[in-house]
Design an enzyme around this catalytic site. Sequence first.
Site, PDB file in Angstrom:
ATOM      1  N   TYR A  13     -46.551 -40.615  24.789  1.00 27.08           N
ATOM      2  CA  TYR A  13     -45.139 -40.210  24.707  1.00 27.08           C
ATOM      3  C   TYR A  13     -44.992 -38.698  24.527  1.00 27.08           C
ATOM      4  CZ  TYR A  13     -40.433 -39.857  22.661  1.00 27.08           C
ATOM      5  OH  TYR A  13     -39.145 -39.505  22.371  1.00 27.08           O
ATOM      6  N   ILE A  14     -45.528 -38.161  23.435  1.00 27.78           N
ATOM      7  CA  ILE A  14     -45.395 -36.720  23.184  1.00 27.78           C
ATOM      8  C   ILE A  14     -46.232 -35.933  24.181  1.00 27.78           C
ATOM      9  CG2 ILE A  14     -45.654 -34.896  21.479  1.00 27.78           C
ATOM     10  CD1 ILE A  14     -45.345 -37.016  19.315  1.00 27.78           C
ATOM     11  N   PHE A  35     -56.170 -44.493  27.342  1.00 25.68           N
ATOM     12  CA  PHE A  35     -55.192 -45.596  27.373  1.00 25.68           C
ATOM     13  C   PHE A  35     -55.289 -46.535  26.173  1.00 25.68           C
ATOM     14  CE2 PHE A  35     -56.021 -44.400  31.809  1.00 25.68           C
ATOM     15  CZ  PHE A  35     -54.777 -43.873  32.099  1.00 25.68           C
ATOM     16  N   ASN A  37     -53.560 -46.010  23.439  1.00 26.30           N
ATOM     17  CA  ASN A  37     -52.197 -46.042  22.905  1.00 26.30           C
ATOM     18  C   ASN A  37     -51.127 -46.129  23.982  1.00 26.30           C
ATOM     19  OD1 ASN A  37     -53.089 -45.666  20.190  1.00 26.30           O
ATOM     20  ND2 ASN A  37     -53.317 -43.481  20.584  1.00 26.30           N
ATOM     21  N   LYS A  92     -53.317 -43.701  15.965  1.00 24.02           N
ATOM     22  CA  LYS A  92     -52.106 -43.136  15.383  1.00 24.02           C
ATOM     23  C   LYS A  92     -51.220 -44.088  14.581  1.00 24.02           C
ATOM     24  CE  LYS A  92     -49.290 -43.996  19.520  1.00 24.02           C
ATOM     25  NZ  LYS A  92     -48.431 -44.984  18.869  1.00 24.02           N
ATOM     26  N   SER A 132     -49.604 -34.443  11.689  1.00 24.65           N
ATOM     27  CA  SER A 132     -48.671 -35.498  11.326  1.00 24.65           C
ATOM     28  C   SER A 132     -48.028 -35.202   9.979  1.00 24.65           C
ATOM     29  CB  SER A 132     -49.413 -36.840  11.255  1.00 24.65           C
ATOM     30  OG  SER A 132     -48.622 -37.826  10.630  1.00 24.65           O
ATOM     31  N   TYR A 157     -54.894 -42.883   8.303  1.00 27.60           N
ATOM     32  CA  TYR A 157     -54.407 -42.066   9.422  1.00 27.60           C
ATOM     33  C   TYR A 157     -54.053 -40.670   8.938  1.00 27.60           C
ATOM     34  CZ  TYR A 157     -50.998 -40.194  12.732  1.00 27.60           C
ATOM     35  OH  TYR A 157     -50.301 -39.371  13.575  1.00 27.60           O
ATOM     36  N   LYS A 161     -55.855 -36.866   9.728  1.00 27.93           N
ATOM     37  CA  LYS A 161     -55.150 -35.679  10.204  1.00 27.93           C
ATOM     38  C   LYS A 161     -55.330 -34.512   9.240  1.00 27.93           C
ATOM     39  CE  LYS A 161     -53.123 -37.196  14.018  1.00 27.93           C
ATOM     40  NZ  LYS A 161     -53.309 -36.580  15.350  1.00 27.93           N
ATOM     41  N   ARG A 226     -22.962 -51.967  20.334  1.00 31.86           N
ATOM     42  CA  ARG A 226     -22.871 -53.401  20.596  1.00 31.86           C
ATOM     43  C   ARG A 226     -23.566 -54.187  19.486  1.00 31.86           C
ATOM     44  NH1 ARG A 226     -26.302 -53.805  25.995  1.00 31.86           N
ATOM     45  NH2 ARG A 226     -25.233 -51.822  26.314  1.00 31.86           N
TER      46      ARG A 226
END
Length: 284
Positions: A13-14, A35, A37, A92, A132, A157, A161, A226
Amino acid sequence: MADQVLVTGGAGYIGSHTVLELLEAGYRPVVIDNFHNTVRGEGPVPESLRRVEELTGKKVEFEEMDILDKAALQGLFKKHSFSAVVHFAGLKAVGESVQKPLDYYKVNLTGTIQLLETMKTHGVKNLVFSSSATVYGNPSYLPLDENHPTGGCTNPYGKSKFFIEEMIQDLCRAEKDWERVAGRKELPNPMGPIGMGGPTGPQGNPGAPLRFPGSPRGRDGPEGRREIPYRIVARRDGDVAACYANPKLAQEELGWTADFGLDKMCEDLWRWQEQNPMGFGSQA
């Protein structure tokens, strides 16, 4: 010729959003990912990067690779002339790290050491490391800022980091020609897709209620949207109760301010999720 920049974990994503920005800024990113994550999908590059190519009109060079494979890293650096590395690769998930601490230390610490050793061998001394907010542990005060002490981590985790940040600082003290930036990317949590990307893996049953980790006394849910089925569930192992940042320094030093509020971010993310109910895994 534009500078080549290695982006580890660049299909996530990032990472994929960073690749988009690098291309727009005139760099030539080379992406590696294993791959763990994310989901590759079909085609010569992962779906997230295919969408980057579609948005920018530029090709992304990609190789499937694990940072634990030192021989592959050496071959990659021999093939390219990198001016810098942006390091996202690693495990992560906070809760998973509590259950599988050795996996997190092996992948995050050993992988980073091998990457740094390979960079050193090939004279690449410019590094951006994706850290993080978990390095702060249980906050002493909020909002968090750059002066808050680190190291009181509540999960493996975060510890991995924090240890990597310390390793990089020690390396830079010993070898003054290194340039590094440690970006604590979860301050605040990134949210919402930009064109091509939101979450990059299967997101569970699209019809199931949303799960909000926290207290049963939490708020009743989103307002002004909604009707959405949801459940308040227990806090994940290793999570802290509250963690949010003061973005003042980013505004002063980088001229950065948030363009969107929480409602807009949720709206965009929900729209992306409706269009991609199983993440990138369902793309052809």
